[in-house]
Design a protein around this motif. Structure first.
Motif, PDB file in Angstrom:
ATOM      1  N   ALA A 269      -1.323 -34.129  -9.829  1.00  0.00           N
ATOM      2  CA  ALA A 269       0.128 -34.047  -9.633  1.00  0.00           C
ATOM      3  C   ALA A 269       0.847 -34.058 -10.977  1.00  0.00           C
ATOM      4  O   ALA A 269       1.804 -33.294 -11.191  1.00  0.00           O
ATOM      5  CB  ALA A 269       0.602 -35.216  -8.778  1.00  0.00           C
ATOM      6  N   GLN A 270       0.391 -34.896 -11.896  1.00  0.00           N
ATOM      7  CA  GLN A 270       1.022 -34.945 -13.213  1.00  0.00           C
ATOM      8  C   GLN A 270       0.813 -33.644 -13.975  1.00  0.00           C
ATOM      9  O   GLN A 270       1.728 -33.164 -14.659  1.00  0.00           O
ATOM     10  CB  GLN A 270       0.452 -36.134 -14.004  1.00  0.00           C
ATOM     11  CG  GLN A 270       0.928 -36.231 -15.450  1.00  0.00           C
ATOM     12  CD  GLN A 270       2.369 -36.685 -15.594  1.00  0.00           C
ATOM     13  OE1 GLN A 270       3.157 -36.609 -14.647  1.00  0.00           O
ATOM     14  NE2 GLN A 270       2.717 -37.154 -16.783  1.00  0.00           N
ATOM     15  N   ASP A 271      -0.359 -33.041 -13.869  1.00  0.00           N
ATOM     16  CA  ASP A 271      -0.600 -31.757 -14.539  1.00  0.00           C
ATOM     17  C   ASP A 271       0.349 -30.686 -14.017  1.00  0.00           C
ATOM     18  O   ASP A 271       0.883 -29.871 -14.789  1.00  0.00           O
ATOM     19  CB  ASP A 271      -2.053 -31.313 -14.321  1.00  0.00           C
ATOM     20  CG  ASP A 271      -3.037 -32.077 -15.196  1.00  0.00           C
ATOM     21  OD1 ASP A 271      -2.594 -32.810 -16.112  1.00  0.00           O
ATOM     22  OD2 ASP A 271      -4.261 -31.949 -14.952  1.00  0.00           O
ATOM     23  N   ILE A 272       0.560 -30.670 -12.707  1.00  0.00           N
ATOM     24  CA  ILE A 272       1.492 -29.698 -12.121  1.00  0.00           C
ATOM     25  C   ILE A 272       2.902 -29.944 -12.636  1.00  0.00           C
ATOM     26  O   ILE A 272       3.633 -29.010 -12.985  1.00  0.00           O
ATOM     27  CB  ILE A 272       1.441 -29.780 -10.579  1.00  0.00           C
ATOM     28  CG1 ILE A 272       0.073 -29.320 -10.073  1.00  0.00           C
ATOM     29  CG2 ILE A 272       2.553 -28.955  -9.946  1.00  0.00           C
ATOM     30  CD1 ILE A 272      -0.190 -29.645  -8.610  1.00  0.00           C
ATOM     31  N   ALA A 273       3.305 -31.225 -12.694  1.00  0.00           N
ATOM     32  CA  ALA A 273       4.644 -31.564 -13.188  1.00  0.00           C
ATOM     33  C   ALA A 273       4.806 -31.177 -14.656  1.00  0.00           C
ATOM     34  O   ALA A 273       5.865 -30.665 -15.058  1.00  0.00           O
ATOM     35  CB  ALA A 273       4.898 -33.058 -13.003  1.00  0.00           C
ATOM     36  N   LEU A 274       3.773 -31.410 -15.457  1.00  0.00           N
ATOM     37  CA  LEU A 274       3.843 -31.066 -16.882  1.00  0.00           C
ATOM     38  C   LEU A 274       3.970 -29.557 -17.078  1.00  0.00           C
ATOM     39  O   LEU A 274       4.770 -29.090 -17.907  1.00  0.00           O
ATOM     40  CB  LEU A 274       2.600 -31.591 -17.612  1.00  0.00           C
ATOM     41  CG  LEU A 274       2.548 -33.115 -17.811  1.00  0.00           C
ATOM     42  CD1 LEU A 274       1.133 -33.543 -18.201  1.00  0.00           C
ATOM     43  CD2 LEU A 274       3.556 -33.558 -18.871  1.00  0.00           C
ATOM     44  N   GLU A 275       3.184 -28.802 -16.320  1.00  0.00           N
ATOM     45  CA  GLU A 275       3.262 -27.336 -16.430  1.00  0.00           C
ATOM     46  C   GLU A 275       4.647 -26.838 -16.018  1.00  0.00           C
ATOM     47  O   GLU A 275       5.216 -25.951 -16.671  1.00  0.00           O
ATOM     48  CB  GLU A 275       2.173 -26.694 -15.559  1.00  0.00           C
ATOM     49  CG  GLU A 275       0.769 -26.913 -16.096  1.00  0.00           C
ATOM     50  CD  GLU A 275      -0.299 -26.444 -15.120  1.00  0.00           C
ATOM     51  OE1 GLU A 275       0.059 -25.807 -14.093  1.00  0.00           O
ATOM     52  OE2 GLU A 275      -1.491 -26.732 -15.365  1.00  0.00           O
ATOM     53  N   ARG A 276       5.197 -27.409 -14.963  1.00  0.00           N
ATOM     54  CA  ARG A 276       6.519 -27.007 -14.495  1.00  0.00           C
ATOM     55  C   ARG A 276       7.592 -27.387 -15.516  1.00  0.00           C
ATOM     56  O   ARG A 276       8.489 -26.592 -15.825  1.00  0.00           O
ATOM     57  CB  ARG A 276       6.808 -27.682 -13.151  1.00  0.00           C
ATOM     58  CG  ARG A 276       8.090 -27.219 -12.467  1.00  0.00           C
ATOM     59  CD  ARG A 276       7.996 -25.774 -12.043  1.00  0.00           C
ATOM     60  NE  ARG A 276       9.097 -25.394 -11.155  1.00  0.00           N
ATOM     61  CZ  ARG A 276       9.318 -24.162 -10.745  1.00  0.00           C
ATOM     62  NH1 ARG A 276       8.513 -23.184 -11.126  1.00  0.00           N
ATOM     63  NH2 ARG A 276      10.330 -23.883  -9.939  1.00  0.00           N
ATOM     64  N   ALA A 277       7.503 -28.604 -16.037  1.00  0.00           N
ATOM     65  CA  ALA A 277       8.504 -29.075 -16.997  1.00  0.00           C
ATOM     66  C   ALA A 277       8.472 -28.277 -18.292  1.00  0.00           C
ATOM     67  O   ALA A 277       9.501 -28.124 -18.971  1.00  0.00           O
ATOM     68  CB  ALA A 277       8.273 -30.556 -17.300  1.00  0.00           C
ATOM     69  N   ALA A 278       7.296 -27.745 -18.638  1.00  0.00           N
ATOM     70  CA  ALA A 278       7.175 -26.986 -19.884  1.00  0.00           C
ATOM     71  C   ALA A 278       7.583 -25.527 -19.729  1.00  0.00           C
ATOM     72  O   ALA A 278       7.781 -24.831 -20.736  1.00  0.00           O
ATOM     73  CB  ALA A 278       5.735 -27.053 -20.390  1.00  0.00           C
ATOM     74  N   SER A 279       7.774 -25.058 -18.483  1.00  0.00           N
ATOM     75  CA  SER A 279       8.043 -23.634 -18.282  1.00  0.00           C
ATOM     76  C   SER A 279       9.353 -23.334 -17.546  1.00  0.00           C
ATOM     77  O   SER A 279       9.929 -22.259 -17.727  1.00  0.00           O
ATOM     78  CB  SER A 279       6.886 -22.999 -17.502  1.00  0.00           C
ATOM     79  OG  SER A 279       6.732 -23.613 -16.235  1.00  0.00           O
TER      80      SER A 279
END
Length: 405
Positions: A269-279
């Motif tokens: 879940a954190q990886d998905i959030a990080l990818e979303r927040a970075a893009s």
């Protein structure tokens, strides 16, 4: 004795191979079934097992005698987290609940004959199993002493009568480990016995699969009725009247392996959030440049690292022979709530994408992690026990009441 958190290089390689297998094989299978495996065909489980064997990651927790990698709990912590990255990862590696906990219990408590009959095929993935203790109110739940299912002596064995519910994996299980009262009354601290009951035994019926928030357990959560269900003396697991003590062999480590698997879900879940927040761009910048989003991401990193440290510390205690009763309660409570916080923040950061079950896995992760605060003892029950143990050495003896002469 210093606490050892080092990861053996062989275990690190197994964890890396597991992570690659989960991403390349298991995550696509999860997408295909939408993460719902309550009613999934056995062919899905068989295919995932086959893939895990080919990748060399099958049964990491099982002793080598029974065909596994024989990892201790610290090794399991690393590999199970990697497996938990997908809801189907533990299923693929044959280290999902309740089978994983039942394997541990059988290896520690069962007779050699029982191990050959039940543990060997379970460890090989030929069988599924269930652990039947929880009952509808007012029976056993958070307080197992409320146990009402009874086992009565009959010639050559025992007659089991009672009702169980929320029994994970019971639909399609080859056998169940059933807790029944062989002496005393509901509320008594002892008097329970564990029995190995084969599927199809007359008098044992799965009456329904309960519709639940989570859908990531193969075989669902079921209600079972026992009516004059006869089992032999050779199907007693452990010692008569010592079932609660025997179950502790399973419950402490099983709470920790739950934490390990769910931590993998939080990491995803954190990886998905990080990818979303970075893009994702909004208000003239990417989300990750906004202070409120940064705080959520940072808090999730803290929760993940703190959870991992607690798991490893408790695993070390258990590996070195400690009962670690207090630490298992602390870890289970903290990790269950931390995992929920991480997934919840990820949903918030991803917005509409976070609640779309078809476009991202966060919605199904959210559904599956929420019950973790209830399973294996609700947070409130653990807090009660944690506080009681902490207070015990500080309590002053009560003064004797004055007596008139």
């Amino acid at each position: 004795m210093p606490v050892q958190f080092d990861v053996d290089p062989a275990v690190a390689r197994l964890a890396q191979t597991t992570a690659e297998f989960v991403r390349e094989v298991v995550v696509p299978a999860e997408r295909e079934c939408g993460g719902s495996v309550h009613d999934a065909p056995a062919s899905l489980r068989d295919a995932l097992h086959k893939g895990a064997r080919e990748a060399g990651v099958f049964a990491p927790h099982v002793p080598r005698r029974w065909g596994g990698h024989g990892l201790d709990l610290r090794g399991q912590a690393v590999v199970f987290e990697a497996a938990g990255y997908s809801l189907l990862g533990p299923l693929a590696l044959n280290c999902a609940a309740p089978d994983e906990g039942n394997m541990h219990l059988l290896e520690k408590v069962a007779t050699e004959e029982q191990k050959e009959r039940y543990l060997r095929p379970l460890a090989a993935g030929e069988y599924r199993s269930c652990f039947a203790m929880t009952e509808p109110a007012p029976g056993a739940g958070a307080d197992p002493r409320s146990l009402r299912t009874t086992a009565t002596r009959v010639p050559g064995g025992w007659r089991i009568d009672g009702r169980k519910w929320f029994i994970t994996g019971a639909d399609g299980a080859a056998f169940g480990i059933v807790m029944a009262r062989t002496s005393g009354s509901p509320g008594d601290p002892g008097g329970a016995t564990m029995f190995l009951v084969d599927a199809g035994t007359p008098g044992m019926r799965v009456v329904r699969t309960i519709e639940t928030l989570d859908e990531g357990f193969f075989g669902g959560h079921c209600e079972i009725v026992f009516e004059e269900c006869l089992v032999g003396d050779d199907q007693v697991l452990g010692t008569v009247d010592q079932g609660f003590a025997g179950a502790q062999v399973r419950l402490g480590p099983a709470r920790m392996t739950h934490c390990m698997r769910w931590l993998g879900a939080a990491r995803r879940a954190q990886d998905i959030a990080l990818e979303r927040a970075a893009s994702r761009t909004a208000f003239g910048s990417v989300l990750g440049d906004l202070g409120m989003v940064q705080q959520m991401l940072a808090d999730s990193e803290i929760d993940i690292e703190a959870s991992r440290a607690l798991i490893l510390r408790t695993a070390w205690e258990l590996d070195t022979g400690s009962a670690a009763t207090q630490l298992t309660s602390v870890s289970k409570t903290f990790v269950a709530e931390a995992v929920n916080r991480v997934v919840d923040r990820a949903v918030q950061i991803c917005g509409a994408l976070g609640i779309s079950a078809a476009d991202a896995p966060l919605a199904r992760l959210f559904r599956d992690v929420r019950p973790f605060r209830i399973y294996d003892g609700p947070s409130e029950t653990h807090r009660f026990a944690i506080a009681r143990r902490a207070l015990k050495p500080h309590r002053q003896p009560r003064p004797e009441a004055a007596v008139d002469s």
